[in-house]
Design an enzyme around this catalytic site. Structure first.
Site, short mmCIF file in Angstrom:
data_model
loop_
_atom_site.label_atom_id
_atom_site.label_comp_id
_atom_site.label_asym_id
_atom_site.label_seq_id
_atom_site.Cartn_x
_atom_site.Cartn_y
_atom_site.Cartn_z
N GLU A 143 0.84 -1.20 0.00
CA GLU A 143 0.00 0.00 0.00
C GLU A 143 0.87 1.25 0.00
OE1 GLU A 143 -3.20 2.11 3.10
OE2 GLU A 143 -2.09 0.31 3.67
N PHE A 144 0.49 2.23 -0.79
CA PHE A 144 1.16 3.52 -0.77
C PHE A 144 0.42 4.44 0.19
CE2 PHE A 144 1.68 7.91 -2.18
CZ PHE A 144 3.07 8.01 -2.24
N ILE A 145 1.14 4.95 1.19
CA ILE A 145 0.57 5.88 2.16
C ILE A 145 1.14 7.27 1.91
CG2 ILE A 145 0.34 6.48 4.61
CD1 ILE A 145 0.49 3.51 5.26
N ASP A 248 12.64 -2.16 14.85
CA ASP A 248 13.67 -1.24 14.33
C ASP A 248 13.09 0.16 14.28
OD1 ASP A 248 16.08 -0.37 13.30
OD2 ASP A 248 15.66 -1.01 11.25
#
Length: 344
Positions: A143-145, A248
């Site tokens: 998904e592109f946020i 991380d």
């Protein structure tokens, strides 16, 4: 494992964290039907043949439900991978590629992202597909946020991170479904019943062994082993549960969406003591508001302050392995301080 389908864009609930053996291999393409229009069939086959040379475009234009890609732009991918945004008539997709490493690294990332996504707590990009590139390397589509203009509210970040830790516990103990990476360093996630054993062997001990192999640094190895053998008193009174950790969490892996809600990405997930999540706090910028909100959801355990540097140590050792001896003094200083404290 090449050509692993992580998630159908049309069925976002079909993927769940699982051992690698449970991931389903998709058949590449069904045999073409005979057509009454040979020219049309040949044209279709030509298009499919072209797509098969680019598995990223193939997925976007089939399972991604797009009919056309309107643009591809490079965006920050860190020092290990390349990253692009594919803009299409079905929305945008975020793609990371690595020309040198096989798909196992991205498989681990995808499993971690999906595990965090399933907690319905803090926002993470939903993974769709991991596969191999035709010549060499691998890719992940997710998904592109669209990010906002700031890293978001520290109070909201602390609260939502604590909600994730509280929501996701493992009945298998400490570890994860697969080994993954912390930066480019292997991270061993063999399921272990006891946290101190897990952290000693698979976190501190593993990093110390790598340092010995790469740099021949027997001094830090010997002192580090003394700390490992004597650190039990640091955990007195603490109630430790295997919580899902990002693993991380530094400033480069924290952002916010356009609504200002926190977003975390690029994980090195495993189930561990929730305090280990703060191991990268030395370059994460966590402030008082973050910790106050966090501890309202996940109460502070006795001895938290005594253990804080123990969790920093893992990441300092990893940075020593990744970037060289510039991080040695910080790691050695922590070890020496604990040896004095523990009179070891």
């Amino acid at each position: 494992m090449a050509n692993v389908a992580l998630l159908s864009a049309a069925s976002p609930s079909t993927f769940s964290p699982a051992p690698r053996a449970r991931l389903l291999l998709l058949a590449r393409c069904p045999p073409p039907r005979r057509s009454a229009f040979p020219g049309t069939a040949a044209s279709r086959l030509s298009i499919m043949a072209a797509l098969s040379h680019d598995p990223i475009r193939e997925w976007i234009l089939t399972e991604g439900k797009a009919t056309k890609i309107t643009g591809v732009s490079s965006i920050g991918g860190g020092c290990i991978n390349s990253a692009q945004c594919y803009r299409t008539d079905a929305g945008s997709f975020f793609v990371k590629t690595n020309r040198r490493i096989g798909p196992s690294m991205f498989e681990g990332e995808a499993l971690g992202l999906k595990a965090m996504y399933d907690t319905n707590s803090i926002r993470v990009p939903l993974p769709y597909k991991v596969g191999t590139l035709p010549t060499a390397g691998s890719f992940i589509i997710m998904e592109f946020i669209e990010f906002g203009r700031s890293r978001g509210d520290q109070s909201a970040l602390g609260r939502k991170l604590a909600e994730m830790h509280k929501a996701a516990k493992s009945d298998k103990g400490y570890g994860f479904y697969v080994d993954n990476t912390i930066g480019s360093t292997p991270q061993i996630n063999t399921w272990t019943a006891d946290w101190i054993e897990f952290y000693s062997k698979h976190r501190l001990g593993f990093q110390l062994e790598l340092i010995t192999q790469r740099f021949g640094d027997s001094a830090i190895y010997e002192k580090g082993q003394r700390l490992i053998n004597n650190m039990l008193p640091l955990f007195e009174g603490a109630v430790i549960e295997p919580c899902l950790l990002h693993g991380d969490l530094w400033s480069g892996n924290i952002s916010s969406d356009t609504n200002g809600d926190p977003v975390i990405l690029d994980p090195a997930c495993y189930y561990g003591h929730n305090e280990a999540e703060f191991g990268m706090s030395w370059c994460a910028g966590f402030g008082g508001e973050f910790y106050n909100s966090y501890f309202q959801v996940m109460p502070k355990q006795p001895g938290f302050e005594k253990r804080r540097d123990l969790y920093l140590l893992y990441h300092y050792l990893n940075h020593y392995n990744l970037f060289g001896s510039g991080y040695r003094s910080s790691a050695m200083s922590i070890i020496d301080d604990y040896l004095r404290m523990l009179k070891a």
